[in-house]
Design a protein around this motif. Structure first.
Motif, PDB file in Angstrom:
ATOM      1  N   ALA A  89       0.870  -1.112   0.120  1.00  0.00           N
ATOM      2  CA  ALA A  89       0.016   0.003  -0.057  1.00  0.00           C
ATOM      3  C   ALA A  89       1.013   1.262  -0.061  1.00  0.00           C
ATOM      4  CB  ALA A  89      -0.938  -0.115   1.162  1.00  0.00           C
ATOM      5  N   ILE A  90       1.813   1.250   0.703  1.00  0.00           N
ATOM      6  CA  ILE A  90       2.799   2.438   0.676  1.00  0.00           C
ATOM      7  C   ILE A  90       3.441   2.736  -0.433  1.00  0.00           C
ATOM      8  CG2 ILE A  90       5.142   3.108   1.652  1.00  0.00           C
ATOM      9  CD1 ILE A  90       4.051   1.705   4.491  1.00  0.00           C
ATOM     10  N   LEU A  91       3.710   1.502  -1.127  1.00  0.00           N
ATOM     11  CA  LEU A  91       4.497   1.627  -2.426  1.00  0.00           C
ATOM     12  C   LEU A  91       3.433   2.102  -3.427  1.00  0.00           C
ATOM     13  CD1 LEU A  91       6.370   1.075  -4.721  1.00  0.00           C
ATOM     14  CD2 LEU A  91       5.483  -1.104  -5.146  1.00  0.00           C
ATOM     15  N   ALA A  92       2.106   1.665  -3.529  1.00  0.00           N
ATOM     16  CA  ALA A  92       1.035   2.165  -4.316  1.00  0.00           C
ATOM     17  C   ALA A  92       0.905   3.637  -4.077  1.00  0.00           C
ATOM     18  CB  ALA A  92      -0.056   1.295  -4.320  1.00  0.00           C
ATOM     19  N   GLN A  93       0.499   4.095  -2.810  1.00  0.00           N
ATOM     20  CA  GLN A  93       0.146   5.393  -2.775  1.00  0.00           C
ATOM     21  C   GLN A  93       1.022   6.358  -3.143  1.00  0.00           C
ATOM     22  OE1 GLN A  93      -0.132   5.282   1.706  1.00  0.00           O
ATOM     23  NE2 GLN A  93      -2.202   4.601   1.730  1.00  0.00           N
ATOM     24  N   SER A  94       2.215   6.123  -3.386  1.00  0.00           N
ATOM     25  CA  SER A  94       3.166   7.014  -3.805  1.00  0.00           C
ATOM     26  C   SER A  94       4.274   6.769  -5.151  1.00  0.00           C
ATOM     27  CB  SER A  94       4.341   7.351  -2.718  1.00  0.00           C
ATOM     28  OG  SER A  94       3.535   8.121  -1.592  1.00  0.00           O
ATOM     29  N   VAL A  95       3.702   5.884  -5.699  1.00  0.00           N
ATOM     30  CA  VAL A  95       4.630   5.375  -6.841  1.00  0.00           C
ATOM     31  C   VAL A  95       4.296   6.394  -8.153  1.00  0.00           C
ATOM     32  CG1 VAL A  95       3.118   3.468  -7.761  1.00  0.00           C
ATOM     33  CG2 VAL A  95       5.373   3.184  -8.024  1.00  0.00           C
ATOM     34  N   THR A  98      15.408   3.333  -4.075  1.00  0.00           N
ATOM     35  CA  THR A  98      14.761   2.989  -2.871  1.00  0.00           C
ATOM     36  C   THR A  98      14.539   1.673  -2.234  1.00  0.00           C
ATOM     37  OG1 THR A  98      13.103   5.022  -3.555  1.00  0.00           O
ATOM     38  CG2 THR A  98      12.240   3.380  -1.610  1.00  0.00           C
ATOM     39  N   HIS A  99      14.604   0.765  -3.211  1.00  0.00           N
ATOM     40  CA  HIS A  99      14.685  -0.544  -2.765  1.00  0.00           C
ATOM     41  C   HIS A  99      16.063  -1.039  -2.029  1.00  0.00           C
ATOM     42  CE1 HIS A  99      15.703  -4.936  -3.595  1.00  0.00           C
ATOM     43  NE2 HIS A  99      14.303  -4.980  -3.255  1.00  0.00           N
ATOM     44  N   ALA A 100      17.225  -0.456  -2.789  1.00  0.00           N
ATOM     45  CA  ALA A 100      18.514  -0.636  -2.086  1.00  0.00           C
ATOM     46  C   ALA A 100      18.529  -0.137  -0.857  1.00  0.00           C
ATOM     47  CB  ALA A 100      19.685  -0.191  -3.042  1.00  0.00           C
ATOM     48  N   ALA A 101      18.085   0.910  -0.594  1.00  0.00           N
ATOM     49  CA  ALA A 101      18.094   1.981   0.606  1.00  0.00           C
ATOM     50  C   ALA A 101      17.244   1.035   1.568  1.00  0.00           C
ATOM     51  CB  ALA A 101      17.624   3.209   0.535  1.00  0.00           C
ATOM     52  N   LEU A 102      16.170   0.587   1.431  1.00  0.00           N
ATOM     53  CA  LEU A 102      15.230  -0.236   2.210  1.00  0.00           C
ATOM     54  C   LEU A 102      15.925  -1.431   2.534  1.00  0.00           C
ATOM     55  CD1 LEU A 102      12.503  -0.173   3.417  1.00  0.00           C
ATOM     56  CD2 LEU A 102      11.654  -1.259   1.283  1.00  0.00           C
ATOM     57  N   ARG A 103      16.649  -2.050   1.647  1.00  0.00           N
ATOM     58  CA  ARG A 103      17.548  -3.327   2.342  1.00  0.00           C
ATOM     59  C   ARG A 103      18.621  -2.805   3.049  1.00  0.00           C
ATOM     60  NH1 ARG A 103      19.429  -5.194  -3.349  1.00  0.00           N
ATOM     61  NH2 ARG A 103      21.055  -5.573  -1.977  1.00  0.00           N
ATOM     62  N   PRO A 126      14.726   4.988   3.956  1.00  0.00           N
ATOM     63  CA  PRO A 126      14.467   5.640   2.889  1.00  0.00           C
ATOM     64  C   PRO A 126      13.580   6.711   2.800  1.00  0.00           C
ATOM     65  CG  PRO A 126      14.475   3.296   2.354  1.00  0.00           C
ATOM     66  CD  PRO A 126      14.337   3.634   3.830  1.00  0.00           C
ATOM     67  N   ASP A 127      13.588   8.051   2.154  1.00  0.00           N
ATOM     68  CA  ASP A 127      12.911   8.769   1.955  1.00  0.00           C
ATOM     69  C   ASP A 127      11.631   8.580   1.027  1.00  0.00           C
ATOM     70  OD1 ASP A 127      11.716  11.424   2.393  1.00  0.00           O
ATOM     71  OD2 ASP A 127      12.875  12.435   0.957  1.00  0.00           O
ATOM     72  N   TRP A 128      10.563   7.746   1.447  1.00  0.00           N
ATOM     73  CA  TRP A 128       9.604   7.557   0.733  1.00  0.00           C
ATOM     74  C   TRP A 128       8.335   7.557   1.790  1.00  0.00           C
ATOM     75  CZ3 TRP A 128       9.227   5.653  -4.222  1.00  0.00           C
ATOM     76  CH2 TRP A 128       7.936   5.129  -4.728  1.00  0.00           C
ATOM     77  N   PRO A 129       7.248   8.472   1.410  1.00  0.00           N
ATOM     78  CA  PRO A 129       5.980   8.572   2.213  1.00  0.00           C
ATOM     79  C   PRO A 129       5.467   7.233   2.803  1.00  0.00           C
ATOM     80  CG  PRO A 129       5.959  10.027   0.086  1.00  0.00           C
ATOM     81  CD  PRO A 129       6.794   8.933  -0.039  1.00  0.00           C
ATOM     82  N   GLY A 130       5.411   7.400   3.933  1.00  0.00           N
ATOM     83  CA  GLY A 130       4.743   6.203   4.758  1.00  0.00           C
ATOM     84  C   GLY A 130       5.825   5.269   5.292  1.00  0.00           C
ATOM     85  N   LEU A 131       6.988   5.070   4.825  1.00  0.00           N
ATOM     86  CA  LEU A 131       7.872   4.075   5.165  1.00  0.00           C
ATOM     87  C   LEU A 131       7.996   3.975   6.607  1.00  0.00           C
ATOM     88  CD1 LEU A 131      10.479   3.599   2.408  1.00  0.00           C
ATOM     89  CD2 LEU A 131       8.602   2.023   3.007  1.00  0.00           C
TER      90      LEU A 131
END
Length: 150
Positions: free
Chosen positions: A70-76, A87-92, A102-107
């Motif tokens: 849902a977080i991905l979908a809301q801001s993709v 973002t995937h690399a930073a999340l890992r 990572p700077d992604w809304p809702g993470l």
């Protein structure tokens, strides 16, 4: 250990109904987490500039995986494949304790899952599905060379 399933996380899982998956998407992928068995199907369309313009999801996962999707979908929308790769690399890295969230809304809603390695696969699954769907698309740009360097 903190509570895993926060009210905010559980509320996000209900957001998935806003992103139905059907056969009309140009780019699709089906992925499964080897860690937890979660599955996710994704459909994406891109605009003329190579940015994601539409997303559809079908998710069979725990609340962590559903919330991450849902977080991905809301801001993709408006995001490029290269942005998703970063973002995937930073999340890992964040999950491994090697970097900041990572700077992604809702993470930040998923922070409680960081200390539970068994949930990392579900958390990463939507991001991996998006990258897989875009890897053979015109949206990907130089995604294949970036993925190979990970």
């Amino acid at each position: 250990m903190s509570t895993l399933y926060t009210p905010e996380m559980l509320a996000l899982a209900t957001e998935l109904a806003r992103y139905p998956l059907n056969g009309s998407f140009a780019y699709q992928a089906d992925v499964r987490s080897k860690v937890c068995g979660s599955t996710l199907s994704i459909g994406l369309d891109c605009d003329a500039k190579g940015a994601v313009s539409r997303i559809g999801l079908k998710v069979s996962a725990c609340a962590v995986g559903q919330s991450s999707a849902a977080i991905l979908a809301q801001s993709v929308q408006g995001v490029t494949a290269q942005d998703l790769t970063r973002t995937h690399a930073a999340l890992r890295d964040w999950l491994a304790g090697k970097g900041a969230l990572p700077d992604w809304p809702g993470l930040a809603t998923l922070s409680s899952a960081r200390e539970r390695a068994g949930r990392h696969g579900a958390l990463l699954l939507p991001w991996e599905a998006a990258l897989q769907a875009l890897s053979a698309s015109d949206c990907a740009g130089d995604l294949s060379s970036q993925s190979a360097s990970r």
